[in-house]
Design a protein around this motif. Structure first.
Motif, short mmCIF file in Angstrom:
data_model
loop_
_atom_site.label_atom_id
_atom_site.label_comp_id
_atom_site.label_asym_id
_atom_site.label_seq_id
_atom_site.Cartn_x
_atom_site.Cartn_y
_atom_site.Cartn_z
N PRO A 7 32.18 47.99 56.98
CA PRO A 7 33.55 46.95 57.02
C PRO A 7 34.98 47.66 56.73
CG PRO A 7 31.83 46.20 55.49
CD PRO A 7 31.43 47.68 56.10
N ILE A 8 35.90 47.55 57.50
CA ILE A 8 37.29 48.14 57.39
C ILE A 8 37.84 48.07 56.01
CG2 ILE A 8 39.54 48.17 58.18
CD1 ILE A 8 38.41 46.95 60.97
N ALA A 9 37.55 47.02 55.36
CA ALA A 9 37.87 46.58 53.90
C ALA A 9 37.34 45.33 53.44
CB ALA A 9 39.42 46.23 53.87
N LEU A 10 37.21 45.14 52.17
CA LEU A 10 36.60 43.95 51.53
C LEU A 10 37.97 43.41 50.87
CD1 LEU A 10 33.35 45.43 50.15
CD2 LEU A 10 33.70 44.09 52.20
N TRP A 11 37.52 41.77 50.82
CA TRP A 11 38.24 41.11 49.85
C TRP A 11 37.43 40.65 48.98
CZ3 TRP A 11 40.01 42.18 54.68
CH2 TRP A 11 41.44 42.60 54.94
N LEU A 12 37.86 40.47 47.56
CA LEU A 12 37.01 39.96 46.54
C LEU A 12 37.41 38.55 45.78
CD1 LEU A 12 35.78 43.43 45.09
CD2 LEU A 12 34.95 42.22 46.95
N LYS A 13 36.78 37.90 45.22
CA LYS A 13 37.32 36.83 44.40
C LYS A 13 36.41 36.91 43.29
CE LYS A 13 38.77 32.27 44.50
NZ LYS A 13 39.44 31.11 45.20
N GLY A 14 36.64 37.13 42.06
CA GLY A 14 35.78 37.08 40.95
C GLY A 14 35.47 38.51 40.12
N ASP A 15 34.57 38.68 39.48
CA ASP A 15 34.60 39.78 38.63
C ASP A 15 33.64 40.87 39.67
OD1 ASP A 15 33.60 41.71 37.02
OD2 ASP A 15 32.33 40.42 35.65
N PRO A 16 34.20 41.91 39.94
CA PRO A 16 33.71 42.98 40.89
C PRO A 16 32.78 43.81 40.30
CG PRO A 16 36.01 43.71 39.82
CD PRO A 16 35.86 42.42 39.36
N ASN A 17 32.41 43.80 38.72
CA ASN A 17 31.61 44.72 38.25
C ASN A 17 30.39 44.55 38.76
OD1 ASN A 17 33.66 45.57 36.50
ND2 ASN A 17 33.14 44.06 35.05
N GLN A 18 29.91 43.76 39.36
CA GLN A 18 28.51 43.66 40.09
C GLN A 18 28.41 44.53 40.96
OE1 GLN A 18 26.73 39.47 40.41
NE2 GLN A 18 28.57 38.88 39.87
N LEU A 19 29.27 44.84 41.74
CA LEU A 19 29.18 45.88 42.75
C LEU A 19 29.23 47.18 42.31
CD1 LEU A 19 31.79 44.51 45.39
CD2 LEU A 19 29.56 44.29 45.30
N ALA A 20 29.58 47.48 41.16
CA ALA A 20 29.28 48.83 40.62
C ALA A 20 27.97 49.31 39.85
CB ALA A 20 30.42 48.96 39.56
N ALA A 21 27.23 48.17 39.91
CA ALA A 21 25.64 48.43 39.24
C ALA A 21 25.05 49.19 40.48
CB ALA A 21 25.31 46.79 38.90
N PRO A 22 23.94 49.92 39.83
CA PRO A 22 22.89 50.39 40.78
C PRO A 22 22.39 49.50 41.90
CG PRO A 22 22.57 51.22 38.56
CD PRO A 22 23.40 50.10 38.50
N LEU A 23 22.14 50.28 42.84
CA LEU A 23 21.64 49.38 44.11
C LEU A 23 20.29 48.37 43.74
CD1 LEU A 23 22.06 48.66 47.04
CD2 LEU A 23 20.78 50.72 47.64
N PRO A 24 19.45 48.95 42.83
CA PRO A 24 18.04 47.95 42.58
C PRO A 24 18.52 46.96 41.86
CG PRO A 24 17.62 50.47 42.30
CD PRO A 24 19.12 50.30 42.55
N ALA A 25 19.74 46.84 41.15
CA ALA A 25 20.20 45.66 40.42
C ALA A 25 20.71 44.58 41.22
CB ALA A 25 21.34 46.28 39.39
N ARG A 26 20.61 44.68 42.58
CA ARG A 26 20.95 43.76 43.37
C ARG A 26 19.99 43.42 44.53
NH1 ARG A 26 25.69 47.01 43.24
NH2 ARG A 26 25.36 47.89 45.39
N VAL A 27 19.56 42.14 44.70
CA VAL A 27 18.76 41.60 45.45
C VAL A 27 19.10 40.54 46.35
CG1 VAL A 27 17.61 40.18 43.87
CG2 VAL A 27 16.26 40.97 45.80
N ALA A 28 18.90 40.80 47.62
CA ALA A 28 19.27 39.45 48.61
C ALA A 28 18.32 38.51 48.84
CB ALA A 28 19.61 39.83 49.92
N ILE A 29 18.47 37.06 48.41
CA ILE A 29 17.60 36.24 48.61
C ILE A 29 18.00 35.41 49.81
CG2 ILE A 29 16.33 34.20 47.60
CD1 ILE A 29 16.11 35.64 45.09
#
Length: 332
Positions: A108-130
């Motif tokens: 991505p060239i850039a990202l737009w966020l709405k809400g709490d961005p802290n979830q993106l700072a967590a280690p990769l295994p902390a996020r799972v796509a369903i």
């Protein structure tokens, strides 16, 4: 880099994100070589494009982007960002998700966020796509709900695309189980969340502390191409992708293909052999692309087989099973 140069670079990224379609390789290549500001100048300058960019494709790139140039476009986007409380992230920011750079010139060239961005700072295994079928069955919705609820209670963030069906069940369950534990990656601008029929769900995600992410600036409408390109972000931002239900031509198979191409583990939930809604999941398992998923522990093993995770919300690390990621690449 001086503050004025950084400002110019951010402005250029806003402009390029508005002009280019997601995943535009020529735009990505030029940004990597020359930087965003000089890439904007190349659109109308007529200067020869650098070696490595095919001249014919480069001219098509110019013809495609030049008519979209609007002198007031960045100001309008800035105003919309302020009106809708959106935040801009670029690769120059310290909290840019580094895993997106694995997408190389298609990042991505850039990202737009709405809400709490802290979830993106967590280690990769902390996020799972369903992800899964829009026309989900009662079985698929139940499994997605149970998986999302159990994984969210472990401290995982549930990432999905905000669509009807499996996506909806996953977002809703995560929000109920652990408020603020879901991320919706959308294929249009965050000033008008799509689909509009999910207004109440989106309000619940926002009010509970969840996060919306898009690579498109406000004012951008979702299109079929943008939905497909959105899938690469879903795959790149997560430690694993789980497909709950998918027909033979389901878009969620594209998410699985993107994850597999990135070397990320993929899981699929089996269904009745008579159900067309599970045919895609069975194909993923048969071809060795996906591990069979029956419950949240299977997903946890998939995420934690090689990498541990620790944070404010902790859970047991279980490296008891290992899954192979070999097999043919899926193309859709």
């Amino acid at each position: 880099m001086t503050e004025s140069v950084m400002h110019d670079e951010r402005e250029a990224r806003i402009m390029l994100a508005a002009l280019s379609e997601p995943g535009d390789v020529i735009t990505g290549t030029l940004i990597a070589r020359l930087g965003p500001a000089e890439t904007v100048q190349l659109i109308t300058s007529g200067v020869r494009l650098p070696n490595g960019v095919d001249p014919a494709e480069g001219e098509l790139w110019r013809r495609r982007l030049a008519p979209r140039l609007n002198p007031g476009q960045v100001d309008r986007i800035r105003a919309d960002m302020e009106r809708h409380h959106l935040r801009l992230l670029t690769p120059e920011d310290i909290d840019w998700p580094g895993e997106l750079q694995q997408l190389s010139t298609s990042a991505p060239i850039a990202l737009w966020l709405k809400g709490d961005p802290n979830q993106l700072a967590a280690p990769l295994p902390a996020r799972v796509a369903i992800v899964g079928a829009h026309a989900a069955t009662a079985y698929g919705s139940q499994v997605a709900t149970e998986l999302a609820s159990d994984l969210a209670s472990q401290g995982r963030s549930i990432v999905s695309g905000g669509a009807y069906g499996i996506d909806e069940s996953a977002h809703r369950a995560a929000t109920v189980s652990y408020p603020g534990s879901t991320i919706a990656v959308l294929a249009g601008g965050l000033d008008r969340l799509y689909p509009t029929g999910h207004e109440q769900l989106f309000e619940r995600i926002e009010q509970s502390g969840g996060l919306f992410v898009s690579e498109l600036p406000p004012g951008s409408a979702p299109t079929r191409w943008r939905f497909l390109q959105r899938n690469r972000i879903l795959a790149a931002l997560t430690g694993a992708t789980v497909v709950v239900e998918a027909g033979h031509r389901s878009g969620s198979l594209n998410v699985a293909a993107q994850a597999h191409a990135l070397g990320r583990p993929v899981g699929a939930v089996p269904g009745p052999v008579t159900s067309p809604a599970s045919a895609g999941c069975h194909r993923l398992i048969q071809e060795g692309i996906a591990s069979l998923i029956t419950d949240a522990q299977d997903v946890t093993d998939l995420l934690d087989s090689t990498v541990g995770f620790s944070g404010d919300r902790t859970f047991a690390y279980s490296p008891t099973r290992r899954f192979t990621r070999t097999g043919p690449h899926l193309t859709f």
